[in-house]
Design an enzyme around this catalytic site. Structure first.
Site, PDB file in Angstrom:
ATOM      1  N   ARG A 186       0.824  -1.233   0.000  1.00  0.00           N
ATOM      2  CA  ARG A 186       0.000   0.000   0.000  1.00  0.00           C
ATOM      3  C   ARG A 186       0.848   1.267   0.000  1.00  0.00           C
ATOM      4  O   ARG A 186       0.496   2.265   0.597  1.00  0.00           O
ATOM      5  CB  ARG A 186      -0.979   0.033   1.179  1.00  0.00           C
TER       6      ARG A 186
HETATM    7  C1  FAD Z   1     -15.230   1.494  -0.163  1.00  0.00           C
HETATM    8  C2  FAD Z   1     -13.729   1.513  -0.305  1.00  0.00           C
HETATM    9  C3  FAD Z   1     -13.066   0.343  -0.654  1.00  0.00           C
HETATM   10  C4  FAD Z   1     -11.664   0.342  -0.804  1.00  0.00           C
HETATM   11  N1  FAD Z   1     -11.030  -0.818  -1.140  1.00  0.00           N
HETATM   12  C5  FAD Z   1      -9.695  -0.821  -1.307  1.00  0.00           C
HETATM   13  C6  FAD Z   1      -9.006  -2.028  -1.662  1.00  0.00           C
HETATM   14  O1  FAD Z   1      -9.609  -3.091  -1.797  1.00  0.00           O
HETATM   15  N2  FAD Z   1      -7.651  -1.959  -1.835  1.00  0.00           N
HETATM   16  C7  FAD Z   1      -6.954  -0.796  -1.697  1.00  0.00           C
HETATM   17  O2  FAD Z   1      -5.730  -0.798  -1.894  1.00  0.00           O
HETATM   18  N3  FAD Z   1      -7.582   0.355  -1.359  1.00  0.00           N
HETATM   19  C8  FAD Z   1      -8.926   0.369  -1.159  1.00  0.00           C
HETATM   20  N4  FAD Z   1      -9.543   1.530  -0.798  1.00  0.00           N
HETATM   21  C9  FAD Z   1      -8.768   2.756  -0.619  1.00  0.00           C
HETATM   22  C10 FAD Z   1      -8.732   3.647  -1.888  1.00  0.00           C
HETATM   23  O3  FAD Z   1      -9.838   3.405  -2.710  1.00  0.00           O
HETATM   24  C11 FAD Z   1      -7.456   3.437  -2.694  1.00  0.00           C
HETATM   25  O4  FAD Z   1      -6.367   3.835  -1.905  1.00  0.00           O
HETATM   26  C12 FAD Z   1      -7.467   4.230  -4.016  1.00  0.00           C
HETATM   27  O5  FAD Z   1      -6.448   3.723  -4.845  1.00  0.00           O
HETATM   28  C13 FAD Z   1      -7.294   5.736  -3.843  1.00  0.00           C
HETATM   29  O6  FAD Z   1      -7.467   6.355  -5.133  1.00  0.00           O
HETATM   30  P1  FAD Z   1      -8.032   7.845  -5.259  1.00  0.00           P
HETATM   31  O7  FAD Z   1      -7.960   8.244  -6.680  1.00  0.00           O
HETATM   32  O8  FAD Z   1      -9.366   7.943  -4.613  1.00  0.00           O
HETATM   33  O9  FAD Z   1      -6.960   8.651  -4.440  1.00  0.00           O
HETATM   34  P2  FAD Z   1      -7.141   9.916  -3.425  1.00  0.00           P
HETATM   35  O10 FAD Z   1      -7.881   9.419  -2.247  1.00  0.00           O
HETATM   36  O11 FAD Z   1      -7.754  11.032  -4.200  1.00  0.00           O
HETATM   37  O12 FAD Z   1      -5.659  10.214  -3.117  1.00  0.00           O
HETATM   38  C14 FAD Z   1      -4.836   9.294  -2.419  1.00  0.00           C
HETATM   39  C15 FAD Z   1      -3.385   9.769  -2.517  1.00  0.00           C
HETATM   40  O13 FAD Z   1      -2.951   9.681  -3.863  1.00  0.00           O
HETATM   41  C16 FAD Z   1      -2.466  10.956  -4.297  1.00  0.00           C
HETATM   42  N5  FAD Z   1      -2.759  11.085  -5.726  1.00  0.00           N
HETATM   43  C17 FAD Z   1      -3.934  10.884  -6.357  1.00  0.00           C
HETATM   44  N6  FAD Z   1      -3.780  11.057  -7.688  1.00  0.00           N
HETATM   45  C18 FAD Z   1      -2.483  11.389  -7.882  1.00  0.00           C
HETATM   46  C19 FAD Z   1      -1.694  11.699  -9.024  1.00  0.00           C
HETATM   47  N7  FAD Z   1      -2.190  11.704 -10.260  1.00  0.00           N
HETATM   48  N8  FAD Z   1      -0.383  11.986  -8.847  1.00  0.00           N
HETATM   49  C20 FAD Z   1       0.165  12.003  -7.594  1.00  0.00           C
HETATM   50  N9  FAD Z   1      -0.522  11.736  -6.486  1.00  0.00           N
HETATM   51  C21 FAD Z   1      -1.833  11.423  -6.627  1.00  0.00           C
HETATM   52  C22 FAD Z   1      -3.186  11.965  -3.435  1.00  0.00           C
HETATM   53  O14 FAD Z   1      -2.473  13.193  -3.382  1.00  0.00           O
HETATM   54  C23 FAD Z   1      -3.198  11.241  -2.111  1.00  0.00           C
HETATM   55  O15 FAD Z   1      -1.927  11.361  -1.531  1.00  0.00           O
HETATM   56  C24 FAD Z   1     -10.928   1.539  -0.613  1.00  0.00           C
HETATM   57  C25 FAD Z   1     -11.608   2.724  -0.257  1.00  0.00           C
HETATM   58  C26 FAD Z   1     -12.987   2.713  -0.092  1.00  0.00           C
HETATM   59  C27 FAD Z   1     -13.681   3.994   0.273  1.00  0.00           C
END
Ligand code: FAD
Length: 308
Positions: A186
Site C-alpha cells: 500500500r
Molecule cells: C469502499 C472503499 C473500498 C476500498 N477498497 C480498497 C481495496 O480493496 N484496496 C486498496 O488498496 N484500497 C482500497 N480503498 C482505498 C482507496 O480506494 C485506494 O487507496 C485508491 O487507490 C485511492 O485512489 P483515489 O484516486 O481515490 O486517491 P485519493 O484518495 O484522491 O488520493 C490518495 C493519494 O494519492 C495521491 N494522488 C492521487 N492522484 C495522484 C496523481 N495523479 N499523482 C500524484 N498523487 C496522486 C493523493 O495526493 C493522495 O496522496 C478503498 C476505499 C474505499 C472507500
C-alpha cells in the site's frame, strides 16, 4: 466552485490578486474539498484547479514551486481525510479528458492518471487482457491507485506497471521504469511527484472468461464493502499475515463512536461519516480504534487513510 477570481491570500474572494491570475486558466479560491472526497467531510482548498492538459498542469506546478505554495493532487478522494481547516495551498484535480485516456496497445494498456480505475479494469477485460480484474472493486483513479499501490488478495496494481510518466515539482516531465519504480504494501515511491499516465503490462486471455472472473470479484468486493453507504473510508492497512478488520473486531473496537463517526460494524475496517460528522470526528475515531487495538492486542495498526 470554479471561478476565475481574484482573492486575498487567505482564500476569501475579494479584490487582491492570486499568484495565478496571469495564467491562462481557471483557478478557484476557497474551493470546498468535501464534495471531492468519499467521506464528504473537511474544509476548503485555498486554491483549486483542473488543468486542461499537461502544459497547463506544468504552468501551475511551476508557479507553485516558484512561490513555495504547497501543492497536492486529489484523485477520486477515496483515501484522503481533509482537516476542518482545509488545505493551505493548491489542490489539482486531473479531471480533464487529456488525463483520462485509456488506450489498448496489446498486450499493454496506456492510461491517464485521472481515469477511474474501474473504467480501466473494464476496458482491459473487454479487450481480453488479464491482470487488473481483481482490482475492479477499488474506488478512485489510476493516479491514486499507483501512489498507494492499491490492491488486495488478488494482487496489486504495481505488479503490472511497466512505465510511469510523472511531473516533477519544477514542472519537468520524466518517464520512470524498472529500478526507478518501487511498489510496496500500500505504498510506492511515486509519492513526491504527480503521476500523469502509465503503461500497464497485461496478458492475453479470453474476454468471456475474464468478464466472468471480474463479475465474480465485483460481487465478492461488494459483499465485503459497506453496502448502501457512500461516506466511508478504509481505516488501516492489513498487517502482514492478518487483516485490520479481524484485529479491530478481536479488540472489541467495533462499537467505538466519535461524534458522528462510527465503525461500520459489519466491515469493521471502514469508518462511516454520518450526517453532521466532522473531519475531527473521523480522525478521533481512527485514533481511538488504533489505541484500542494497541492496548488489547499489542499491535500497532498503520493508518491507510491519508490525513492532509
Ligand atoms: C469502499 C472503499 C473500498 C476500498 N477498497 C480498497 C481495496 O480493496 N484496496 C486498496 O488498496 N484500497 C482500497 N480503498 C482505498 C482507496 O480506494 C485506494 O487507496 C485508491 O487507490 C485511492 O485512489 P483515489 O484516486 O481515490 O486517491 P485519493 O484518495 O484522491 O488520493 C490518495 C493519494 O494519492 C495521491 N494522488 C492521487 N492522484 C495522484 C496523481 N495523479 N499523482 C500524484 N498523487 C496522486 C493523493 O495526493 C493522495 O496522496 C478503498 C476505499 C474505499 C472507500
Amino acid at each position: 466552485m470554479t471561478q476565475r477570481t481574484t482573492a486575498d491570500e487567505g482564500g476569501t474572494p475579494g479584490s487582491v490578486a492570486t499568484p495565478f491570475d496571469d495564467l491562462p486558466m481557471a483557478v478557484s479560491v476557497a474551493e470546498p474539498l468535501a464534495p471531492h472526497t468519499w467521506l464528504g467531510v473537511g474544509g476548503a482548498a485555498r486554491f483549486f484547479c483542473e488543468p486542461v492538459d499537461v502544459a497547463a498542469l506544468a504552468r501551475v506546478v511551476r508557479r507553485c514551486h516558484e512561490r513555495s505554495i504547497p501543492l497536492r493532487v486529489i484523485g477520486g478522494g477515496s483515501n484522503v481525510l481533509i482537516p476542518t481547516a482545509g488545505f493551505a495551498g493548491m489542490v489539482v484535480r486531473l479531471s480533464a479528458p487529456a488525463f483520462s485516456s485509456i488506450e489498448v496497445q496489446r498486450p499493454e494498456i496506456v492510461v491517464g492518471a485521472g481515469a477511474k480505475l474501474v473504467h480501466v479494469v473494464s476496458a482491459a477485460v473487454q479487450a481480453g487482457l488479464s491482470g487488473l480484474e481483481t482490482l475492479v472493486g477499488i474506488p478512485g483513479t489510476v493516479g491514486g491507485a499507483l501512489v498507494g499501490n492499491a490492491g488486495g488478495r488478488g494482487g496489486d496494481i504495481g505488479d503490472h506497471v511497466r512505465e510511469v510518466s510523472v511531473m516533477l515539482p519544477d514542472g519537468g516531465v520524466e518517464l520512470r521504469s524498472g529500478a526507478a519504480l518501487t511498489f510496496g504494501s500500500r505504498w510506492s515511491n511515486l509519492d513526491d511527484v504527480i503521476v500523469i499516465s502509465c503503461r500497464l503490462q497485461l496478458e492475453d486471455e479470453d474476454s468471456d472468461l475474464l468478464t466472468k472472473r471480474m463479475q465474480k470479484r465485483w460481487i465478492v468486493d461488494r459483499s465485503e464493502q459497506p453496502a448502501g453507504v457512500r461516506s466511508v473510508a478504509m481505516m488501516f492497512k492489513d498487517p502482514h499475515g492478518s487483516t485490520a478488520e479481524s484485529l479491530v473486531t478481536q479488540a472489541g473496537a467495533r462499537d467505538i463512536r466519535a461524534g458522528e463517526a462510527t465503525v461500520h460494524a459489519p466491515r469493521s475496517n471502514f469508518v462511516v461519516a454520518h450526517p453532521g460528522c466532522s473531519s475531527d470526528d473521523v480522525r478521533l475515531l481512527v485514533e481511538n480504534v488504533r489505541a484500542r487495538v494497541r492496548e488489547r492486542l499489542g499491535i500497532e495498526l498503520t493508518p491507510q487513510i491519508e490525513v492532509w
